[in-house]
Design an enzyme around this catalytic site. Sequence first.
Site, mmCIF file in Angstrom:
data_model
loop_
_atom_site.group_PDB
_atom_site.id
_atom_site.type_symbol
_atom_site.label_atom_id
_atom_site.label_comp_id
_atom_site.label_asym_id
_atom_site.label_seq_id
_atom_site.Cartn_x
_atom_site.Cartn_y
_atom_site.Cartn_z
ATOM 1 N N GLU A 122 -23.015 -6.727 -25.875
ATOM 2 C CA GLU A 122 -22.004 -7.790 -25.930
ATOM 3 C C GLU A 122 -20.754 -7.419 -25.142
ATOM 4 O OE1 GLU A 122 -21.986 -9.816 -30.138
ATOM 5 O OE2 GLU A 122 -22.546 -7.713 -30.330
ATOM 6 N N GLN A 155 0.594 -4.705 -2.827
ATOM 7 C CA GLN A 155 0.595 -3.639 -3.834
ATOM 8 C C GLN A 155 -0.202 -4.073 -5.068
ATOM 9 O OE1 GLN A 155 4.131 -1.081 -4.405
ATOM 10 N NE2 GLN A 155 4.331 -2.066 -6.392
ATOM 11 N N SER A 210 -21.268 -3.852 -39.842
ATOM 12 C CA SER A 210 -20.226 -4.802 -40.216
ATOM 13 C C SER A 210 -19.397 -4.202 -41.341
ATOM 14 C CB SER A 210 -20.890 -6.101 -40.686
ATOM 15 O OG SER A 210 -20.048 -6.790 -41.580
ATOM 16 N N LYS A 229 -4.188 -2.982 -6.178
ATOM 17 C CA LYS A 229 -4.721 -1.733 -6.718
ATOM 18 C C LYS A 229 -5.159 -1.769 -8.173
ATOM 19 C CE LYS A 229 -1.780 0.612 -3.655
ATOM 20 N NZ LYS A 229 -1.539 -0.752 -3.242
ATOM 21 N N THR A 242 -38.826 -20.434 -19.047
ATOM 22 C CA THR A 242 -37.932 -21.249 -18.232
ATOM 23 C C THR A 242 -37.232 -22.152 -19.232
ATOM 24 O OG1 THR A 242 -39.522 -23.031 -17.869
ATOM 25 C CG2 THR A 242 -39.575 -21.238 -16.276
ATOM 26 N N HIS A 243 -35.961 -22.436 -18.981
ATOM 27 C CA HIS A 243 -35.138 -23.202 -19.934
ATOM 28 C C HIS A 243 -35.108 -22.537 -21.316
ATOM 29 C CE1 HIS A 243 -35.519 -26.623 -17.048
ATOM 30 N NE2 HIS A 243 -36.736 -26.107 -16.893
ATOM 31 N N ASN A 257 -25.418 -4.602 -35.158
ATOM 32 C CA ASN A 257 -24.981 -5.467 -34.052
ATOM 33 C C ASN A 257 -25.114 -4.780 -32.680
ATOM 34 O OD1 ASN A 257 -24.240 -7.450 -35.942
ATOM 35 N ND2 ASN A 257 -22.212 -6.528 -36.193
ATOM 36 N N LYS A 292 -25.916 -5.551 -41.669
ATOM 37 C CA LYS A 292 -25.796 -5.880 -40.253
ATOM 38 C C LYS A 292 -26.008 -4.693 -39.318
ATOM 39 C CE LYS A 292 -24.987 -9.134 -38.380
ATOM 40 N NZ LYS A 292 -23.761 -9.868 -38.070
ATOM 41 N N ASN A 346 2.598 1.655 5.276
ATOM 42 C CA ASN A 346 1.662 0.528 5.385
ATOM 43 C C ASN A 346 0.282 0.976 5.855
ATOM 44 O OD1 ASN A 346 3.913 -0.837 4.645
ATOM 45 N ND2 ASN A 346 4.241 -1.855 6.614
ATOM 46 N N TYR A 405 1.996 -6.488 6.812
ATOM 47 C CA TYR A 405 2.106 -6.045 5.423
ATOM 48 C C TYR A 405 3.106 -6.886 4.642
ATOM 49 C CZ TYR A 405 2.926 -3.236 1.280
ATOM 50 O OH TYR A 405 3.050 -2.825 -0.017
ATOM 51 N N SER A 455 5.256 1.584 -8.090
ATOM 52 C CA SER A 455 3.808 1.507 -8.350
ATOM 53 C C SER A 455 3.221 2.840 -8.794
ATOM 54 C CB SER A 455 3.081 1.016 -7.093
ATOM 55 O OG SER A 455 3.429 1.820 -5.982
HETATM 56 N N1 ARG Z 1 3.208 1.030 -2.841
HETATM 57 C C1 ARG Z 1 2.970 0.261 -1.669
HETATM 58 C C2 ARG Z 1 1.647 -0.509 -1.825
HETATM 59 O O1 ARG Z 1 0.938 -0.185 -2.680
HETATM 60 C C3 ARG Z 1 2.882 1.132 -0.472
HETATM 61 C C4 ARG Z 1 3.259 0.470 0.805
HETATM 62 C C5 ARG Z 1 4.719 0.166 0.795
HETATM 63 N N2 ARG Z 1 5.148 -0.333 2.017
HETATM 64 C C6 ARG Z 1 6.330 -0.921 2.151
HETATM 65 N N3 ARG Z 1 6.631 -1.350 3.324
HETATM 66 N N4 ARG Z 1 7.125 -1.114 1.141
HETATM 67 O O2 ARG Z 1 1.367 -1.430 -1.103
#
Ligand code: ARG
Length: 462
Positions: free
Chosen positions: A289, A321, A276, A324, A154-155, A284, A282, A109, A316, A22
């Site tokens: 948007e 993971q 454009s 994120k 309204t509407h 825009n 144009k 964890n 966990y 990760s």
């Molecule tokens: N990269 C992991 C995550 O984002 C960290 C925790 C990993 N824990 C494990 N027991 N493999 O969740």
Amino acid sequence: MKAWSGRFLKETAAIMDDFHSSIHFDYQLAQEDIEGSMAHAEMLGACGIITPEEAECIREGLSRIRERVMAGEIQWDPSAEDIHLNIEKLLIQEIGDLGKKLHTARSRNDQVALDVRLYLRREIHAILDLLKQLFETLLETAERESKTIMPGYTHLQRAQPVLLAHHLLAYFQMFRRDYDRLNECLNRVNVSPLGAGALAGTGFPIDRRRVAAALQMDGVCQNSLDAVSDRDFVAEFNFIASLIMMHLSRFCEELVLWSSAEFGFVEMDDSFSTGSSIMPQKKNPDVAELIRGKTGRVYGNLMAILTVMKGLPLAYNKDMQEDKEALFDSVKTVKGCLTIFIPMLQTLKFNRGKMLSATEDGFLNATDLADYLVVKGIPFREAHAIVGRLVRYGIETGKKLEELTLEEMQTFCASIDSTVYPVLRMERVVDVRRSEGGTAFEQVRKQLDDAREWLLAEKGSE
Ligand code: ARG
């Protein structure tokens, strides 16, 4: 060699490293990871789990790594999996075998849960700051447009005239609620999971509250299983981010409509518009948007975290993971959209004449004529029917209500006299709506003053 390779006979497949690593996104947690580790090391020293000298040496090593991270000198190592093991590896390189003591009484964890919380705390503060800038801009704009009359809808059909300031202040209220929600969310984000260990706590005599206090957190998570498996705060933030985007998106939708020739209510500044490649004429409203469009990805991020979490047994699981990237994306999107929306709004030109003249067609004073008849003693439902017939007559003869002669009006209702005409003037139609929170000049003035006062107090409490 992997930090956890002891029980394995074989190396992981290269494709496996790519798949589960990760570091290509969680490197963004480097600052928080170091900050958390420094607090953890200090606590290990203070509790006699390592010596205070060892703790100090680890902290100094971490601080040097932090400088190198900030200077952009670090090449992250994908084979070290994630930010936590990357930093640990760098620490061991930096201070030698002592670095191997840092992970005592800790697991990735509880570590990752802490990092995400610290990251989110910082980003929520950044978003709160942007919202305050937006409030400032909304109030300045509303102040400038506090006499501008426009059709309320309204509407998407013209309904009754309102002040443009009133319309802008409606958005102030929406974002104000988002602001409050973010502050409430902080209460749940800003608690420390550290010390939960992998899931069950630890046998070492740690002091969780000492770590929490060092990190300026408000307390500790009460249950170690929950501490490492809770991502409610990520979902909660994504929901608030979705609401912010929804509010921005509705505003943007209006600006897209209002900048069309059909409305002609606003003109976007050239600096926030595009042209454009084929049609030379144009102009825009791309910013509006794009914000409207980006709302979709933030909603998607909310769905993603809810779905990732829905089937997970305690505690966990590696699925987590996946929290994120979606979170980082929501943060980036909300900040980016607020950052550009503010100057776009500041540079917007409102076409006051167009707005006012749009109130003059479409019988926006019809309710006021009915209310006038009510004052003359006619029950509202009957008054409504009489005015309905007058409107129909107006449509057929191509006349506005205020253009009908007294004789014409009196054929529909004998109670109408010449005092009706002032009642039908748009300014008056606006100004009679003095109920609390209504669009009358004095009510909008009060809203503006209250909002200004609130913002000042909020800025003062920083
Ligand atoms: N990269 C992991 C995550 O984002 C960290 C925790 C990993 N824990 C494990 N027991 N493999 O969740």
